[in-house]
Motif scaffolding. Structure first.
Motif, PDB file in Angstrom:
ATOM      1  N   THR A  27     -21.819 -26.822  12.214  1.00  0.00           N
ATOM      2  CA  THR A  27     -21.161 -28.047  11.759  1.00  0.00           C
ATOM      3  C   THR A  27     -19.925 -28.328  12.591  1.00  0.00           C
ATOM      4  OG1 THR A  27     -21.962 -27.778   9.494  1.00  0.00           O
ATOM      5  CG2 THR A  27     -20.007 -29.150   9.802  1.00  0.00           C
ATOM      6  N   ASP A  73     -10.206 -22.250   7.046  1.00  0.00           N
ATOM      7  CA  ASP A  73     -11.398 -21.497   6.650  1.00  0.00           C
ATOM      8  C   ASP A  73     -11.269 -20.042   7.099  1.00  0.00           C
ATOM      9  OD1 ASP A  73     -13.942 -20.432   6.254  1.00  0.00           O
ATOM     10  OD2 ASP A  73     -14.931 -22.345   6.676  1.00  0.00           O
ATOM     11  N   SER A  89      -8.362 -32.708  10.496  1.00  0.00           N
ATOM     12  CA  SER A  89      -9.678 -32.105  10.659  1.00  0.00           C
ATOM     13  C   SER A  89     -10.614 -33.172  11.208  1.00  0.00           C
ATOM     14  CB  SER A  89     -10.178 -31.573   9.314  1.00  0.00           C
ATOM     15  OG  SER A  89     -11.433 -30.936   9.456  1.00  0.00           O
ATOM     16  N   ASP A 144     -15.993 -33.521   4.888  1.00  0.00           N
ATOM     17  CA  ASP A 144     -15.315 -32.310   4.439  1.00  0.00           C
ATOM     18  C   ASP A 144     -14.354 -31.832   5.517  1.00  0.00           C
ATOM     19  OD1 ASP A 144     -16.783 -32.196   2.037  1.00  0.00           O
ATOM     20  OD2 ASP A 144     -18.448 -31.182   3.050  1.00  0.00           O
ATOM     21  N   MET A 145     -13.289 -31.162   5.094  1.00  0.00           N
ATOM     22  CA  MET A 145     -12.361 -30.577   6.046  1.00  0.00           C
ATOM     23  C   MET A 145     -12.972 -29.307   6.633  1.00  0.00           C
ATOM     24  SD  MET A 145      -8.380 -29.396   5.522  1.00  0.00           S
ATOM     25  CE  MET A 145      -7.847 -31.085   5.289  1.00  0.00           C
ATOM     26  N   ILE A 146     -12.881 -29.149   7.950  1.00  0.00           N
ATOM     27  CA  ILE A 146     -13.370 -27.962   8.630  1.00  0.00           C
ATOM     28  C   ILE A 146     -12.276 -27.428   9.552  1.00  0.00           C
ATOM     29  CG2 ILE A 146     -15.784 -28.678   8.522  1.00  0.00           C
ATOM     30  CD1 ILE A 146     -15.546 -29.581  11.450  1.00  0.00           C
TER      31      ILE A 146
END
Length: 268
Positions: A53, A200, A242, A256-258
């Motif tokens: 992703t 993360d 992000s 979504d934040m990655i």
């Protein structure tokens, strides 16, 4: 993720050792890799499946930033340093689809990238695409070679996508950005995205383990460190975020934040 170590076209491509550029290509769905790269990529995804992703979100961020620079900022020249292996939606493909007269210079020093340079050296008749074999640690050489294709007296976009993490020292990475942007005129732009810390922990653990494996390290940066690359520039909204959150396409699912941050800044 490309390797900034000094190399030349004469260097042998070692297919027995996994290489970050080929692994990244594998995660993007490309075919320019070897079984050893697929094995390393699969080992990484077994620990952190989200890396696929991240790789694909990075490429989508590149596409959106190039689109903005062409359609909204009127940029027609691009200096893409650390381009990596060709996959889909490369800088020249996006830019010249929107403005056929766009001129693009790719910079890398990986022997496999050089071997595939002809795939990059395609251009519309109205524009130009060139490849420079140079080290990210040598801004003077990059600029001198780029000037053979680009008019560096005109606004130019500097693209640094997942390359500065290969520079071990953050101060050195900042100096590279400063030197390259200093040679570009007012109205030029900087687009940066890199793997980030603070989002993360599983990603961070996977990357730290990869760096300790003997592979060429890729250093995750804090959001503050990535933001520092834009010192002296006018950051475009929404700032350094992000990458899925940077101007997502209308109608796309809520992103979504990655652990991959980036932004775009304009030189006053």
């Amino acid at each position: 993720m490309t390797d900034p170590e000094t190399s030349s076209a004469a260097h042998t491509i070692d297919t027995s050792v996994p290489h970050s550029a080929r692994i990244w290509n594998y995660w993007l769905g490309g075919k320019d890799n070897y079984p050893v790269d697929e094995q390393a990529g699969d080992a990484y995804t077994a620990v952190f499946p989200g890396i696929v992703t991240i790789a694909r979100s990075s490429r989508a961020f590149l596409r959106r930033t190039i689109t903005h620079l062409v359609t909204e900022a009127g940029i027609r020249q691009f200096l893409d340093v650390g381009t990596g292996l060709p996959t889909a939606e490369n800088t020249h493909e996006v830019a010249q689809r929107l403005a056929p007269e766009s001129r693009i210079v790719y910079v890398d020093n990986d022997p496999l990238v050089l071997a595939h340079a002809r795939a990059l050296l395609t251009s519309t008749p109205e524009g130009a695409t060139a490849y420079v074999d140079a080290d990210v640690l040598d801004p003077k050489r990059i600029l001198a070679a780029a000037a053979e294709t680009l008019d560096l007296g005109r606004p130019t976009a500097l693209i640094l996508s997942n390359i500065l993490g290969h520079v071990a020292d953050h101060a050195t990475a900042r100096a590279i950005v400063t030197d390259l942007m200093a040679a570009l005129p007012s109205g030029s732009y900087l687009a940066v995205n890199d793997g980030s810390r603070g989002v993360d922990p599983v990603f961070e653990q996977a990357q730290d383990a990869y760096n300790e494996s003997g592979a060429v390290p890729y250093n995750l940066r804090s959001i503050e460190e990535i933001t520092a690359y834009f010192d002296g520039l006018e950051l475009l909204e929404p700032g350094v975020v992000s990458v899925p959150l940077w101007r997502p396409e209308a109608g796309s699912p809520a992103p979504d934040m990655i652990g991959e941050h980036g932004g775009v800044g304009r030189k006053p």
